[in-house]
Design a protein around this motif. Structure first.
Motif, PDB file in Angstrom:
ATOM      1  N   ALA A  98       0.858  -1.182   0.000  1.00 39.42           N
ATOM      2  CA  ALA A  98       0.000   0.000   0.000  1.00 39.42           C
ATOM      3  C   ALA A  98       0.895   1.233   0.000  1.00 39.42           C
ATOM      4  O   ALA A  98       1.968   1.223   0.597  1.00 39.42           O
ATOM      5  N   VAL A  99       0.430   2.295  -0.664  1.00 43.60           N
ATOM      6  CA  VAL A  99       1.280   3.465  -0.900  1.00 43.60           C
ATOM      7  C   VAL A  99       0.498   4.744  -0.650  1.00 43.60           C
ATOM      8  O   VAL A  99      -0.724   4.800  -0.854  1.00 43.60           O
ATOM      9  N   ARG A 100       1.206   5.773  -0.194  1.00 44.20           N
ATOM     10  CA  ARG A 100       0.686   7.133  -0.213  1.00 44.20           C
ATOM     11  C   ARG A 100       1.853   8.062  -0.531  1.00 44.20           C
ATOM     12  O   ARG A 100       2.850   8.091   0.201  1.00 44.20           O
ATOM     13  N   ILE A 101       1.743   8.788  -1.644  1.00 48.77           N
ATOM     14  CA  ILE A 101       2.794   9.683  -2.113  1.00 48.77           C
ATOM     15  C   ILE A 101       2.315  11.130  -1.993  1.00 48.77           C
ATOM     16  O   ILE A 101       1.212  11.468  -2.431  1.00 48.77           O
ATOM     17  N   THR A 102       3.157  11.979  -1.422  1.00 55.05           N
ATOM     18  CA  THR A 102       2.819  13.389  -1.252  1.00 55.05           C
ATOM     19  C   THR A 102       2.466  14.035  -2.589  1.00 55.05           C
ATOM     20  O   THR A 102       3.198  13.889  -3.573  1.00 55.05           O
ATOM     21  N   GLY A 103       1.341  14.726  -2.628  1.00 49.70           N
ATOM     22  CA  GLY A 103       0.950  15.466  -3.820  1.00 49.70           C
ATOM     23  C   GLY A 103       0.293  14.621  -4.894  1.00 49.70           C
ATOM     24  O   GLY A 103      -0.039  15.131  -5.962  1.00 49.70           O
ATOM     25  N   GLN A 104       0.098  13.315  -4.619  1.00 46.51           N
ATOM     26  CA  GLN A 104      -0.544  12.444  -5.597  1.00 46.51           C
ATOM     27  C   GLN A 104      -1.804  11.826  -5.010  1.00 46.51           C
ATOM     28  O   GLN A 104      -2.083  11.939  -3.809  1.00 46.51           O
TER      29      GLN A 104
END
Length: 230
Positions: A98-104
């Motif tokens: 699972a991922v969370r990328i700043t600004g996306q």
């Protein structure tokens, strides 16, 4: 870690797929999980991809109905047993998470791949190419929640429905098992992914990373069936 469950081997050559998401890089953090739930990127319409991430029934047979309800909500769709991490070499591994990328947003990272370089702990200096198959509802910025069996189920526990796991999963609900020998209690279908944590990963406990987006190796997309088209 909390994820959206309803929105929510040997060395392989690094064969590359054609497309990748917009280039990003930075530093970030990692955690670990394995909740057996249908990944968020397995639902239709999440991103510009060839097809959503493959899901499996309780016996790890690939489902043809991409809209099948998650096993974490009483349905039949679970994470497939081939979406576990594995070592490609002594210094490179492949896996999912699972991922969370700043600004996306999810439409940017679903099925995109990221090269993680671990910068702390026993795995420091090693690299992992991770394909984003899920989204973490409680993840921080630039956060990669690596899918590894025995890593803890978090809030959603589909492993009892799929494998008859204890109510809190194997080991602690958050963090999972604490030794390699505890991996022996996991089902044979996913046990190798638990051993990986204590072998290639050296028992690392949520190491920090530097990361950059990369084109997905074919070995990763072959398991998920999901390749970005933009």
């Amino acid at each position: 870690m909390v994820r959206f469950s309803t929105l929510a081997l040997g060395a392989l050559p690094m064969l590359l797929s054609v497309q990748q998401a917009a280039a990003v890089s930075g530093t970030g953090s990692t955690t670990r999980y394995w909740d057996c739930c249908k990944p968020s990127c397995a639902w239709t319409g999440k991103a510009a991809v060839t097809s959503p991430v493959k899901t499996c029934d309780a016996n790890n047979n690939v489902l043809t109905n991409v809209d099948a309800k998650s096993g974490c909500d009483g349905g039949v769709a679970f994470m497939c047993n081939n979406q576990i991490p594995w070592a490609v070499s002594d210094t490179l591994a492949y896996g999912y998470g699972a991922v969370r990328i700043t600004g996306q947003t999810e439409s940017d990272w679903c099925c995109a791949c990221y090269e993680l370089t671990f910068t702390s702990g026993p795995a420091s200096g090693k690299k992992m190419i991770l394909q984003a198959t899920n989204t973490g509802g409680d993840l921080g910025n630039n956060h990669f929640d690596i899918a590894m069996p025995g890593g803890g189920v978090g809030i959603f526990n589909g492993c009892t429905a799929q494998y008859g796991a204890p109510s809190d999963g194997w080991g602690q609900r958050y963090g999972g098992v604490s030794s390699r020998s505890e991996c022996d209690a996991l089902p044979a279908a996913i046990r190798a992914g638990c051993y990986w944590r204590f072998d290639w990963f050296g028992g690392s406990d949520n190491p920090t990373v530097s990361f950059q987006s990369v084109t997905c190796p074919a070995a990763l997309t072959a398991n998920t069936g999901c390749t970005r088209t933009s």
